[in-house]
Write a protein that holds these residues in place. Structure first.
Motif, PDB file in Angstrom:
ATOM      1  N   GLY A 110       0.630  -1.632  -0.053  1.00  0.00           N
ATOM      2  CA  GLY A 110       0.279   0.177   0.172  1.00  0.00           C
ATOM      3  C   GLY A 110       0.988   1.231   0.067  1.00  0.00           C
TER       4      GLY A 110
ATOM      5  N   GLN B 198       0.681   4.528  -2.323  1.00  0.00           N
ATOM      6  CA  GLN B 198       0.597   6.140  -2.373  1.00  0.00           C
ATOM      7  C   GLN B 198       1.755   6.464  -2.981  1.00  0.00           C
ATOM      8  OE1 GLN B 198       0.780   6.397   1.605  1.00  0.00           O
ATOM      9  NE2 GLN B 198       0.037   8.717   1.678  1.00  0.00           N
TER      10      GLN B 198
ATOM     11  N   GLN C   3     -10.647   6.728  -9.155  1.00  0.00           N
ATOM     12  CA  GLN C   3      -9.807   6.207  -7.924  1.00  0.00           C
ATOM     13  C   GLN C   3     -11.169   6.141  -6.587  1.00  0.00           C
ATOM     14  OE1 GLN C   3      -6.122   7.330  -6.557  1.00  0.00           O
ATOM     15  NE2 GLN C   3      -5.425   8.026  -8.429  1.00  0.00           N
TER      16      GLN C   3
ATOM     17  N   MET D   3     -11.884   2.332  -5.041  1.00  0.00           N
ATOM     18  CA  MET D   3     -11.509   2.004  -4.100  1.00  0.00           C
ATOM     19  C   MET D   3     -13.071   1.760  -3.141  1.00  0.00           C
ATOM     20  SD  MET D   3      -8.692   2.218  -3.901  1.00  0.00           S
ATOM     21  CE  MET D   3      -8.650   1.283  -1.962  1.00  0.00           C
TER      22      MET D   3
ATOM     23  N   LYS E 213      -5.530  -0.484  -3.849  1.00  0.00           N
ATOM     24  CA  LYS E 213      -4.558   0.417  -2.867  1.00  0.00           C
ATOM     25  C   LYS E 213      -3.354   0.633  -4.330  1.00  0.00           C
ATOM     26  CE  LYS E 213      -6.213   0.774   1.216  1.00  0.00           C
ATOM     27  NZ  LYS E 213      -5.652   0.643   2.877  1.00  0.00           N
TER      28      LYS E 213
ATOM     29  N   SER F 131      -4.231   1.429  -7.951  1.00  0.00           N
ATOM     30  CA  SER F 131      -5.209   2.779  -8.295  1.00  0.00           C
ATOM     31  C   SER F 131      -4.703   3.936  -9.331  1.00  0.00           C
ATOM     32  CB  SER F 131      -5.912   3.453  -7.327  1.00  0.00           C
ATOM     33  OG  SER F 131      -6.553   4.158  -7.317  1.00  0.00           O
TER      34      SER F 131
END
Length: 1343
Positions: free
Chosen positions: A197, A201, A220, A224, A276, A279
């Motif tokens: 994850g 990010q 996005q 999610m 995640k 994305s």
């Protein structure tokens, strides 16, 4: 004593108090959250290999982190237009590379998450290593791009620093993931998911820093939310499964339910983590693949949970709750995957015209392929009418909402055009429905559908073109990304590639592709920025076309290198990248073909625009040079740019020559291609000219270079403009004259530009000096000698040695820098002047041989000029063919001519001239030994060895052992070859036995992809057979593919569909110019369908219970069937004439059968006229129609050698005419009356013979269509035509004899003789004697 003094120190926690009667606390260290490695089982060999891969990758990550400490160091850049363009292009290229590398990192991370989800004993550690290698290799390459982009972004406040910080954060997240997935780490699963994850990010942050975040926040958020919805539904399913486990009586079944529910929860959390991660890069197909794969894992775990509950209890209510919860999970999962699949690039919505236009194009193809089935054609016409109605309504609605009046009028006019075409199609469909057996009605419907298709293209042209350009942009982007991944994989595999030759080939192909990636990226960016600019669209099309060939070569070299890479993870990564690149290239090839068709010819206008832009850039560079602000771009040097300019000048001249030829011939297509190539070469020339000007220290030289290059651009623009005008009037003499004048001026400007190169003027000055000095040799009387003979001879020898040495220096300097050549050429001209003066002085002492001495001096002058010209040519373009050979030959010519002069002047000193000549020869060849890599002759390696042995005293000593060694080596080579042959056979047997289904799928896909790639390579071979032969074979194998696709649905097997496709590909290579492009396009589309079908079948073999893959397989099979119908439709279009011959032959057969029936009625005496008519009333019609049939015969014969359209026209006309002739002859026979049946039968038999002859003629025409003039089928065609004319003549004689009763019997005998003669030509020789006797007997009776 070995004792050492002791040192008493305080404890780690200081002084401790001593207590009596109590036990102190435990002295121990407690570690939480980790497993002690000493209690772990030993690692397997696969895990050990993974540990090695992780360690290597960790080193690469650490190096990348160090590299990301500072930005790239760039030289000062200018502010002129070219510098700004370079900066923007570099930023775009860096952003593309970073984006594609981040895509690969996130996809690799998601792959690691998916692959490590199950039991460690079932984990494919090689695949995990491949994913980790992908992550680390792309991170290494990404760091280079980030450093460059950060340096270019330094003008933005904090932009570069923020980018570097985001890149370091991503590298740290990757490091955490590598630590978490170590087999010996013992980290809990949640640690892996958390690290993954973090990578997702960090990737999103990095893409935002470079402005490449293609996915909007709304998409996005929806993604999610859908993933969380799946997780919530799965949590409810787990709860229901827990209820089942509580009531289960069997502990084994209870544990199975608990395990299945736990796995369901884990796979769901894994899906959320995967979402995640990918994305931020969901636009990448590989990222979409990983998310879909995670969804399939959830689907399988849900199915396992349901099955476990069914086995554990029979409680209907609980099972109903479990089933309902599972349905909710499946529905949520389906929504998520559908959201991913429907994602389009840049989040753009589908155009409102797209669905209607797609339906119209598809349905019209179906109508074309349904010829002969009137019912199906009418059904498709109904669908077509509805689609066009929707399109017309949409266009009218847009017209009403349009603010611009002109645009509104255009939309309404296009809608009216489309509505009128629809009305015509509907009327044609009504006719076909009313008369389903009438081929003319079907043909009218087909033509109306074609008209509707054309009207749709005209009405929705912009929408269709925009869609095709968008598809090309996506295909080009994915191809560039796949190529970037392949290059990264190749660099990562270099250390473990044990085949040096294969690795070098791979490196060369990677360099070639790397040179084309920037143009492709710039083409995509330009097209996206200027969506309505035709020049930008053409630039993208050209860049895509140029990318295909080097891309295909890199795929080939990559596949060849995979078996030689010893690192399994690196080899797997390299193989996967090669397959992905091959797929992307196939899509790019199809997309660029369709986009080019839609955009039409626009190369000439685009070339003009590009050249005008280059002129503006050069003008801007001139202003910068005047202000001393012109800076060289990174990577540019004076020598490199000078060589680029020299080599490109020849390319410009060649493309301009082609432009002139094509324009003079009026060929618009090839003129456009030549204009495009000219513009491309001029771009390189302008860049090189700017580089030379920015690198030189002489302001005047820089200004002269830029000014001359600008003249070239102006002249080239005028040349292309005149070429465009010449196409309008190809035969206009005045236009051709202007074109030639402009071309001459451009050639002059191009020469001036080359002469502005450093060193070129110095060579020209040296040539001019030699020419001026040589004028001394033109006077009639040489001056008398002023020195003694010995002094003159000594001076001549000295100056000759100096001139010979200077010639060698010129040769050496031509391979060096421009300054070296300038110095060497200047010294050569000075030495030539001194040598010439010495030669003239010597000529005064040789009165008897003075003429020969002067002649030798002239030869030396000419050889010296040729030497300087050759050196000048080589310095301009070192890679030019034979340039080095020409220079070496010119240098030898100088030495030989000097030797001839010295020999002539020193004949009085025996032996001296030979020694001097030998010394000069040795001096001349000494320079060759300084450059042993330069070729000096055309001899092979062994020829050179033989020459050395023949010219050496030790030749015999070398040669004899060499022959013995060769004999010994020959036996060894034979033995080694035999062993190698056996080893290769063993390898093939082993590979065949060990090949898995997945390997078979990969082989099939590669075979189809390679076949599709070869369709665009080179010139297609000449056809060995007729179009009909190829058509028949293609139809057979196309239908076999359709059948195979359906069998794959029933048996779920990867059967040999690729073999059938390869046969079709080989057939479609034939050079059928008129329809070859359409057939090739359809076959390529069929290839794509076959690839997808084989891949889905292979995936389903691995997981037979996967419902998603089953549905995808069904869709792929349906698509293959549709593509087959399109191939058949294209084939049918291509053999219009042949098809017409078949139809005509069928019609004639029906006529012959009808005539047989008529003869039966006539023989029975029942053939009567309906009215009171006489035979004379029909005679003229019979004669006129018969003559028309003769003309049709001529058309058939000529049509066989012409195109399909003309052949179709001739066949249709002949069928129509024979129908009319038989009708009028039957009417004439009926008018004779039933009281004379014999005459009726004779007349009808005569027209029946004509019909039979026509059937034979049509059959011969069909066989001879497209054949060469000397083909045997053409002789059969001519023979059939003669029989046809003879039978028509016989019919006319019969008609004439009907009115003359006295000649009826004779005419009957003549007809019988002619029939027997015709029969004779087709009988065997054994029966010819009897037949000729019968003919002779009948002739006697006639007489």
């Amino acid at each position: 004593s070995v004792a050492l003094p002791g040192v008493i120190r305080s404890g780690s926690i200081g002084t401790e108090s001593l207590s009596m009667g109590t036990m102190p606390s435990a002295q121990q260290q407690i570690t939480m959250g980790q497993m002690h490695r000493g209690h772990m089982p030993p690692l397997s060999s696969a895990q050990q290999a993974l540990m090695g891969t992780i360690n290597t990758s960790m080193q690469a990550v650490q190096k990348a982190q160090i590299d990301l400490g500072e930005v790239e160091n760039l030289p000062p850049l200018g502010q002129d237009m070219a510098s700004k363009v370079w900066i923007q292009n570099k930023m775009d290229e860096s952003k593309h590379e970073i984006h594609s590398q981040v895509d690969a990192i996130t996809a690799g991370t998601a792959s690691v998450v998916n692959l490590t989800a199950g039991d460690p004993t079932d984990t494919d550690y090689t695949a995990v290593g491949c994913a980790i290698t992908t992550i680390s290799s792309n991170l290494t390459e990404m760091s280079k791009g980030v450093k460059l982009l950060a340096a270019l972004m330094e003008d933005d406040v904090g932009g570069g620093n923020n980018l570097m910080r985001a890149a370091r954060t991503l590298a740290g997240a990757v490091s955490d993931l590598l630590i978490a997935v170590e087999p010996a780490s013992g980290e809990p699963r949640q640690t892996v998911l958390t690290a993954a994850g973090s990578i997702g990010q960090a990737s999103g942050d990095l893409l935002r820093q470079i402005g490449e975040s293609e996915t909007d926040e709304r998409f996005q958020d929806i993604l999610m939310n859908l993933a969380k919805a799946v997780a919530n539904a799965a949590a409810m399913l787990v709860l229901k499964a827990k209820n089942v486990a509580q009531v289960a009586e069997d502990s084994v079944l209870q544990n199975r339910v608990i395990a299945a529910a736990t796995q369901c929860a884990l796979s769901t959390s894994q899906l959320v983590a995967c979402a995640k991660v990918v994305s931020p890069t969901i636009s990448s197909p590989v990222c979409q693949e990983q998310l879909i794969e995670a969804g399939k894992l959830v689907d399988r775990s849900v199915e396992s949970c349901v099955q476990a509950c069914l086995s554990a209890t029979e409680d209907g209510e609980l099972l109903k709750q479990v089933s309902a919860a599972a349905s909710v999970v499946s529905q949520s999962l389906g929504d998520l995957l559908q959201h991913v699949r429907q994602y389009t690039s840049r989040g753009e919505p589908i155009g409102r015209y797209d669905q209607a236009t797609d339906t119209i194009m598809t349905v019209t193809e179906s109508i074309f392929s349904s010829m002969g089935d009137a019912g199906e054609m009418v059904r498709q016409a109904r669908v077509l009418a509805q689609a066009t109605s929707d399109l017309v309504n949409a266009m009218r609605s847009d017209a009403e909402a349009e603010v611009d009046v002109d645009n509104s009028k255009k939309l309404l006019a296009a809608a009216k055009l489309l509505a009128d075409a629809t009305a015509r199609m509907v009327e044609a469909a009504k006719g076909a429905a009313a008369y389903p057996e009438n081929e003319d009605q079907q043909q009218r419907l087909r033509e109306a559908a074609e008209g509707l298709r054309v009207a749709t293209n005209a009405a929705a042209q912009n929408a269709i073109k925009k869609k095709l350009i968008n598809r090309l942009e996506n295909a080009a982007k994915q191809a560039a990304a796949a190529a970037t991944q392949t290059i990264a994989a190749a660099q990562n595999a270099a250390a473990s590639n044990k085949n040096t030759a294969a690795h070098q080939q791979l490196v060369q192909s990677c360099k070639a592709v790397a040179d084309h990636i920037p143009q492709l990226v710039q083409g995509v960016r330009g097209s996206q920025a200027k969506s309505e600019d035709l020049s930008a669209q053409l630039a993208l099309i050209i860049a895509s076309q140029n990318f295909l060939q080097p891309g295909s070569k890199m795929v080939t070299s990559t596949k060849s290198s995979v078996p030689t890479v010893t690192d399994q993870a690196a080899a797997m990564q390299l193989g996967q990248c090669a397959k992905n690149l091959a797929t992307c290239l196939a899509e790019l090839r199809t997309s660029v073909q369709k986009a080019h068709e839609a955009c039409g010819p626009m190369e000439i206008d685009s070339a003009l625009t590009a050249i005008q832009t280059l002129r503006s850039e050069l003008q801007d560079a001139m202003l910068a040079a005047v202000n001393a602000q012109l800076k060289p771009l990174p990577g540019e040097s004076l020598e490199k740019c000078a060589q680029d300019l020299g080599s490109t000048s020849k390319s410009v001249g060649s493309s301009m020559a082609q432009l002139l030829t094509c324009a003079a011939q009026g060929n618009e297509h090839y003129t456009g291609i030549a204009a495009r190539e000219t513009a491309q070469a001029l771009r390189t020339l302008a860049q090189a000219a700017r580089g030379v000007a920015s690198s030189t220290t002489d302001p005047k030289a820089a200004a002269a270079m830029l000014d001359s290059a600008r003249d070239v651009m102006e002249g080239s623009a005028l040349l292309i403009h005149e070429a465009k005008q010449a196409l309008i009037s190809p035969g206009d003499a005045e236009s051709q004259q202007r074109l030639a004048q402009v071309a001459k001026a451009v050639s002059h400007s191009l020469n001036n530009c080359v002469n502005c190169l450093p060193g070129q003027k110095d060579v020209d000055m040296a040539l001019k000096s030699i020419g001026e000095a040589s004028k001394k040799l033109l006077i009639e009387t040489m001056p008398s000698a002023s020195k003694s003979f010995q002094e003159a001879q000594s001076e001549l020898n000295q100056t000759a040695a100096e001139l010979n040495q200077s010639a060698g220096e010129v040769v050496h300097a031509s391979r060096g820098s421009s300054s070296q050549l300038a110095v060497a050429s200047g010294k050569f001209s000075e030495d030539f002047d001194e040598f010439l003066d010495a030669g003239i002085e010597m000529a005064g002492h040789t009165q008897d041989d003075q003429v020969q001495v002067i002649g030798n001096l002239k030869n030396i002058s000419m050889a010296s000029s040729k030497l300087l010209l050759a050196a000048k040519s080589l310095s301009v373009d070192p890679a030019a063919a034979n340039a080095k050979h020409l220079l070496a030959a010119a240098a030898r010519a100088v030495t030989d001519s000097i030797n001839q002069l010295i020999t002539l002047c020193t004949q009085q000193a025996p032996g001296q001239n030979e020694c001097d000549n030998a010394l000069r020869e040795l001096e001349a060849v000494r320079g060759m030994l300084d450059n042993p890599n330069e070729p000096v002759s055309d001899l092979s390696y062994f020829d050179c060895i033989e020459s050395v042995m023949e010219n050496s005293k030790v030749g015999l000593q070398i040669k004899q052992p060499s022959d013995q060694t060769a004999s010994h080596t020959h036996d060894a080579i034979e033995e080694a070859a035999q062993l190698m042959n056996e080893a290769v056979e063993d390898i093939m047997v082993t590979l065949n036995e060990a090949a898995s289904e997945v390997g078979m799928v990969g082989g099939m896909v590669e075979s189809i992809a390679e076949a599709m790639a070869k369709l665009d390579e080179g010139t297609p071979p000449l056809p060995d057979g007729s179009f009909v032969d190829y058509q028949t074979s293609m139809v057979k194998h196309s239908k076999a593919i359709a059948v195979t696709a359906q069998e794959m649905l029933r048996y779920i097997l990867c059967i040999n569909i690729h073999g059938k496709y390869l046969i079709i590909y080989l057939i479609s290579l034939s050079n059928w110019i008129s329809i070859g492009f359409q057939i090739k396009t359809r076959v390529q589309e069929l290839g794509h369908g076959c690839i997808f079908l084989v891949q889905k079948a292979g995936a389903l073999q691995i997981t037979p219970s996967d419902g998603f893959t089953k549905r995808e397989l069904i869709q792929c099979a349906r698509a293959v069937t549709e593509k087959v119908s399109l191939v058949l439709s294209a084939l049918q279009t291509g053999n219009k004439g042949t098809q017409a011959c078949i139809t005509a032959a069928s019609a004639v057969s029906g006529i012959i059968a009808d005539l047989d029936t008529t003869i039966m009625f006539a023989s029975a005496g029942t053939l009567n006229a309906e009215n009171d008519e006489s035979f004379a009333d029909h005679r003229e019609n019979i004669l006129k129609t018969a003559k028309a049939l003769v003309e049709d015969t001529k058309m058939l014969v000529s049509g066989a050698a012409s195109g399909q359209d003309r052949l179709a026209q001739a066949a249709q006309s002949s069928a129509k005419t024979i129908t009319q002739l038989t009708d009028v002859v039957k009417l004439g026979a009926a008018s004779i009356g039933a009281d004379d049946p014999e005459t009726q039968v004779v007349l009808i038999n005569a027209v029946k013979d004509v019909a039979k002859a026509l059937a034979e003629l049509i059959s011969a025409t069909k066989c001879a269509a497209g054949k060469a003039a000397d083909d045997p089928s053409m002789y059969q065609l001519k023979s059939a035509a003669k029989v046809m004319v003879t039978n028509v003549t016989s019919l006319l004689k019969t008609v004439k004899a009907v009115e003359d009763e006295a000649t009826r019997g004779t005419r009957a005998l003549e007809a019988t003789i002619e029939c027997i003669k015709q029969e004779l030509t087709v009988r065997m020789c054994g029966g010819r004697v009897h037949v000729w006797m019968l003919v002779l007997l009948l002739s006697l009776i006639t007489d």
